[in-house]
Design an enzyme around this catalytic site. Structure first.
Site, PDB file in Angstrom:
ATOM      1  N   LYS A  46       1.175  -1.513  -0.005  1.00 41.80           N
ATOM      2  CA  LYS A  46       0.140  -0.027   0.348  1.00 41.80           C
ATOM      3  C   LYS A  46       0.483   1.463  -0.186  1.00 41.80           C
ATOM      4  O   LYS A  46       0.353   2.290  -1.089  1.00 41.80           O
ATOM      5  CB  LYS A  46      -1.003   0.094   1.088  1.00 41.80           C
ATOM      6  CG  LYS A  46      -0.696   0.711   2.617  1.00 41.80           C
ATOM      7  CD  LYS A  46      -1.194   0.233   3.582  1.00 41.80           C
ATOM      8  CE  LYS A  46      -0.492   0.416   5.255  1.00 41.80           C
ATOM      9  NZ  LYS A  46       0.442   1.991   4.719  1.00 41.80           N
ATOM     10  N   THR A  47       2.054   0.753   0.866  1.00 42.12           N
ATOM     11  CA  THR A  47       2.402   2.459   1.030  1.00 42.12           C
ATOM     12  C   THR A  47       3.092   2.662  -0.322  1.00 42.12           C
ATOM     13  O   THR A  47       3.322   3.847  -1.041  1.00 42.12           O
ATOM     14  CB  THR A  47       3.693   2.671   2.245  1.00 42.12           C
ATOM     15  OG1 THR A  47       3.509   2.061   2.861  1.00 42.12           O
ATOM     16  CG2 THR A  47       4.703   3.349   2.308  1.00 42.12           C
TER      17      THR A  47
ATOM     18  N   ASP B  14      -3.031   7.791   3.694  1.00 38.32           N
ATOM     19  CA  ASP B  14      -3.394   6.481   3.846  1.00 38.32           C
ATOM     20  C   ASP B  14      -3.919   6.392   4.694  1.00 38.32           C
ATOM     21  O   ASP B  14      -4.335   6.770   5.993  1.00 38.32           O
ATOM     22  CB  ASP B  14      -2.042   7.234   4.876  1.00 38.32           C
ATOM     23  CG  ASP B  14      -0.739   5.192   4.417  1.00 38.32           C
ATOM     24  OD1 ASP B  14      -1.554   4.528   4.231  1.00 38.32           O
ATOM     25  OD2 ASP B  14       0.162   5.427   5.147  1.00 38.32           O
ATOM     26  N   GLU B  15      -4.532   4.927   5.598  1.00 38.31           N
ATOM     27  CA  GLU B  15      -4.157   4.067   6.781  1.00 38.31           C
ATOM     28  C   GLU B  15      -5.989   4.809   7.445  1.00 38.31           C
ATOM     29  O   GLU B  15      -6.224   4.909   8.008  1.00 38.31           O
ATOM     30  CB  GLU B  15      -4.126   4.659   7.692  1.00 38.31           C
ATOM     31  CG  GLU B  15      -2.605   4.403   8.078  1.00 38.31           C
ATOM     32  CD  GLU B  15      -2.209   2.671   7.742  1.00 38.31           C
ATOM     33  OE1 GLU B  15      -2.891   1.737   8.163  1.00 38.31           O
ATOM     34  OE2 GLU B  15      -0.984   2.003   8.497  1.00 38.31           O
TER      35      GLU B  15
ATOM     36  N   GLN C  22      -8.157  -4.249   8.745  1.00 37.00           N
ATOM     37  CA  GLN C  22      -7.196  -4.200   9.680  1.00 37.00           C
ATOM     38  C   GLN C  22      -7.171  -2.728  10.401  1.00 37.00           C
ATOM     39  O   GLN C  22      -6.874  -2.376  11.424  1.00 37.00           O
ATOM     40  CB  GLN C  22      -5.531  -4.091   9.011  1.00 37.00           C
ATOM     41  CG  GLN C  22      -5.288  -5.200   8.677  1.00 37.00           C
ATOM     42  CD  GLN C  22      -3.712  -4.935   8.082  1.00 37.00           C
ATOM     43  OE1 GLN C  22      -2.851  -4.791   8.951  1.00 37.00           O
ATOM     44  NE2 GLN C  22      -3.247  -4.790   6.275  1.00 37.00           N
TER      45      GLN C  22
ATOM     46  N   ARG D 118       1.479 -10.955  10.623  1.00 40.07           N
ATOM     47  CA  ARG D 118       2.629 -10.460  10.787  1.00 40.07           C
ATOM     48  C   ARG D 118       3.761 -11.056  10.614  1.00 40.07           C
ATOM     49  O   ARG D 118       4.629 -10.909  10.154  1.00 40.07           O
ATOM     50  CB  ARG D 118       2.451  -9.968  12.401  1.00 40.07           C
ATOM     51  CG  ARG D 118       1.830  -8.868  12.362  1.00 40.07           C
ATOM     52  CD  ARG D 118       1.809  -7.825  11.935  1.00 40.07           C
ATOM     53  NE  ARG D 118       1.074  -8.102  11.209  1.00 40.07           N
ATOM     54  CZ  ARG D 118       0.439  -6.881   9.958  1.00 40.07           C
ATOM     55  NH1 ARG D 118       1.500  -5.819   9.537  1.00 40.07           N
ATOM     56  NH2 ARG D 118      -0.184  -7.001   9.276  1.00 40.07           N
TER      57      ARG D 118
END
Length: 728
Positions: free
Chosen positions: A43-44, A230-231, A261, A609
């Site tokens: 995503k980044t 973002d987020e 998330q 993770r």
């Protein structure tokens, strides 16, 4: 909406960095875009590359893009990545956190929100001091009505975009007999009078500025041709309102986030913001990033199978970008108790280190902070270095240091450092002046502080409420010392924390940290039961603290699941998957389906993770205070797809289910296991006296198949399997 033609064609150097779906998101023209980016799907990269693409294709100049992040670190990384893609630093960007960008807006229009240029942004201490002044001016007892509690209420209102006049009866609080809203209004007036804002005001006033001044809003509409966020799943209501106002111009808003998330509702995040994106922005396009470049296929399949049980989601399925080569299944390890669980984790970490694995690539992710203690103790015993991410080591936490100080004074009345720490915690009116008086008397008579306080109380050297408070505390310590030999150190220390008002202080605290602090205090009491005496425990703590090293070099990572978001490790241990711990008891009691779905998202975050292996564990018994308590495996375990799970340990300790049938063990148990107990051949009737290796002696009060209800002499009523008891 049709996309406007780019000023230049595609940029091969950038496109080469992207997979087809990422490229599709980066090349999206005009109109609203939601990029649903699963864990580890880049995503980044998409967000920063889209930013650079907008500039390189001359769709916008640097000052015409508003790019919003949640942390300064994320903003700094985005700035560096964009500069790297462009091959040069970029000036004039509107890139930063929500609060930084809102503050920048307010600086340019301070007078329109009742402030003067150069207004001050208050830190937490100044906010509380100002609010306390307001409360005292209104004649409120700040001991009865703690300012931090009211500050928490006010900040929640600000997170929802509510000025005092917009707080409805439904949103109101019963704090101070319903005076919270009036105090909020007075607090805001006081902030304006001293030309200051608090942190919550930044977005609240920026939103109010745009809402009440159409000309200012129109100016920003003209300026910002594109908005990047973002987020997005972590936005609260006031952040959503601010963004929506700004996006009404060109409607070129691109939000990147993952509804699976969204795990921060406790600090105001609204998952509904991302779920309703397509309703908020008609004609919005949704691009799903589903190719994960972090984890193996079994881990992703298990995580996807788990999260699919959530109803409140937009839906996507992660696939491994590492190829379909077989990876390790998720291990689900069933253990007898929490002590065995800590030994298992420690033993496997030792084995991984011996096999050449770096400790820094290993993480232990717990649901709640209090769980770290058992693993810290085990790692210290094994000589395995570790670091706590996003928090303090267990014995360094303020509430644990306070509890230890009470224990030190109980054992050693002459411990001046410990007495000085707790004499005014909770508040007893022992300010700097009173402490100076006690210290001077101690020095003059060459006696400890506690004895000096006792003499001052007896001789009338202190008066009024202070004298009464000190007398009560000192008398309490005398009574607790007398109690110690009769009741034992575990019961006595629980009494100390309760009777001193220390536990009550945290029970009255409404801050988000208070429940965790109370859980830590419970774990502190549990830790005492591992030692024969209180001095033995204090010696142990001193040795542990002496062993502390700087958190540098190769170390195991220990943290909560919340702190792990955005991180990744080769090996992830996920202990404590039991109902009441994960999902948490508070969620099951209070939050209903919505809270349970957030807990499931937290489990999804934990699993994703892991790059190579994930080890989930649960224990049949956990000790709460000094007593053992039967634990039920987490309901999330039955939601993991059976074909992606490897069962280990004593699975016979749980009822069979479709997801987890009882397994026949053909191998030798590992060092941290003991052989499973077979079903009983005989039945145990009601009234039979039995013995349990953890709970001791008891009498059966009810039976149901192979489960017994037993009234234990020391542990109280427990429900256990008949194979774990013997006739007494």
């Amino acid at each position: 909406m049709e996309s406007s033609a780019p000023a230049t064609g595609p940029i091969p150097e950038i496109d080469a960095l992207l997979n087809p779906v990422q490229r599709d998101a980066v090349h999206h023209g005009d109109g609203p875009l939601l990029v649903l980016a699963g864990a580890g799907t880049g995503k980044t990269r998409v967000l920063t590359t889209r930013f650079a693409h907008l500039l390189l294709t001359r769709r916008a100049f640097p000052g015409q893009v508003l790019a919003v992040t949640f942390t300064n670190k994320a903003a700094r990384e985005m700035r560096e990545r964009v500069a790297g893609l462009l091959g040069q630093p970029v000036e004039g960007l509107w890139l930063g956190t929500f609060h930084a960008l809102a503050a920048r807006m307010l600086r340019g229009h301070a007078e329109l929100v009742g402030r003067r240029p150069g207004f001050t942004i208050l830190d937490t201490d100044d906010q509380l001091r100002l609010l306390k002044q307001v409360m005292q001016a209104e004649g409120l007892d700040t001991k009865r009505f703690p300012p931090p509690v009211l500050m928490g209420i006010i900040q929640r209102w600000k997170d929802r975009g509510l000025l005092p006049e917009r707080v409805t009866p439904a949103e109101d609080s019963d704090f101070a007999s319903g005076r919270a809203r009036a105090l909020y209004a007075l607090y805001q007036q006081r902030l304006a009078a001293v030309n200051a804002v608090d942190f919550g005001d930044l977005l609240l006033l920026a939103t109010e500025l745009l809402r009440t001044h159409p000309d200012i809003l129109a100016r920003y509409h003209r300026q910002f041709r594109y908005i990047l966020v973002d987020e997005y799943q972590d936005t609260n209501l006031v952040q959503y309102l601010w963004l929506r106002l700004l996006a009404q111009g060109h409607r070129n808003i691109c939000c990147v986030g993952d509804d699976d998330q969204s795990i921060y509702s406790w600090r105001g995040a609204e998952i509904e913001n991302i779920l309703r994106f397509e309703r908020d922005f008609e004609g919005a396009r949704v691009v799903r990033l589903e190719r994960n470049y972090r984890s193996t296929a079994p881990i992703l399949a298990a995580a996807s199978g788990l999260i699919a049980h959530n109803e409140g989601r937009l839906g996507k399925t992660l696939r491994s970008g590492l190829g379909d080569a077989a990876g390790e299944k998720i291990s689900v390890v069933a253990l007898w108790d929490s002590d065995e669980e800590a030994r298992m984790v420690g033993g496997r970490i030792e084995a991984l280190r011996a096999a050449g694995e770096a400790l820094g690539d290993i993480a232990i992710l717990v649901r709640a902070g209090f769980q770290t203690r058992a693993f810290e103790e085990r790692l210290i015993t094994l000589g395995i270095p570790y670091r706590i991410i996003g928090g303090l080591r267990f014995y360094e936490r303020a509430e644990i240091r306070d509890a230890i100080a009470y224990a030190r004074v109980l054992v050693q009345p002459a411990d001046d450092l410990a007495f000085e720490r707790i004499v005014n915690i909770p508040k007893r009116g022992v300010g700097e002046g009173a402490l100076r008086t006690i210290t001077q008397r101690a020095r003059a008579d060459a006696i400890p502080l506690a004895e000096a306080a006792h003499r001052l109380v007896a001789e009338g050297g202190v008066r009024g409420k202070l004298r009464d408070a000190l007398r009560e505390l000192l008398a309490g310590f005398e009574a607790w010392r007398a109690m110690l030999p009769q009741e034992g150190h575990v019961v006595t220390m629980q009494t100390v924390l309760d009777a001193s008002g220390y536990t009550g202080m945290w029970q009255a605290d409404s801050s988000p940290e208070a429940p965790g602090r109370l859980e830590n205090l419970k774990e502190f009491i549990r830790a005492l039961s591992d030692f024969d005496t209180l001095p033995a425990f204090l010696d142990h703590v001193s040795l542990v603290m002496e062993n502390e090293e700087n958190a540098e070099g190769d170390r195991v990572n220990l943290m909560t699941l919340h702190a792990a978001k955005g991180l990744e490790f080769d090996t992830v241990f996920l202990p404590g998957w039991e109902d009441g711990i994960f999902p948490s008891q508070r969620t099951m009691d209070e939050s209903g389906t919505k809270g349970l779905e957030e807990e499931r998202r937290l489990a999804y975050v934990g699993l994703t993770r892991a790059r190579r292996r994930a080890i989930v564990s649960h224990a049949a018994n956990r000790r709460i205070y000094a007593n053992w308590q039967v634990s039920m495996p987490s309901r999330f375990l039955d939601e993991l797809p059976e074909e992606h799970v490897q069962l280990e340990g004593r699975q016979d300790g749980r009822a069979p289910s479709a997801g987890f049938p009882l397994i026949a063990r053909s191998r030798q148990p590992a060092a941290w296991e003991t052989a499973p107990r077979p079903p009983r051949a005989d039945s145990i009737p009601v009234g039979c006296r039995v013995f349990h290796e953890k709970f001791g002696y008891g009498t059966v009060t009810a039976t149901e198949d192979d489960r017994l209800e037993i009234d234990f002499e020391k542990a109280g009523s427990k429900r256990v399997l008949d194979r774990f008891v013997a006739r007494a």
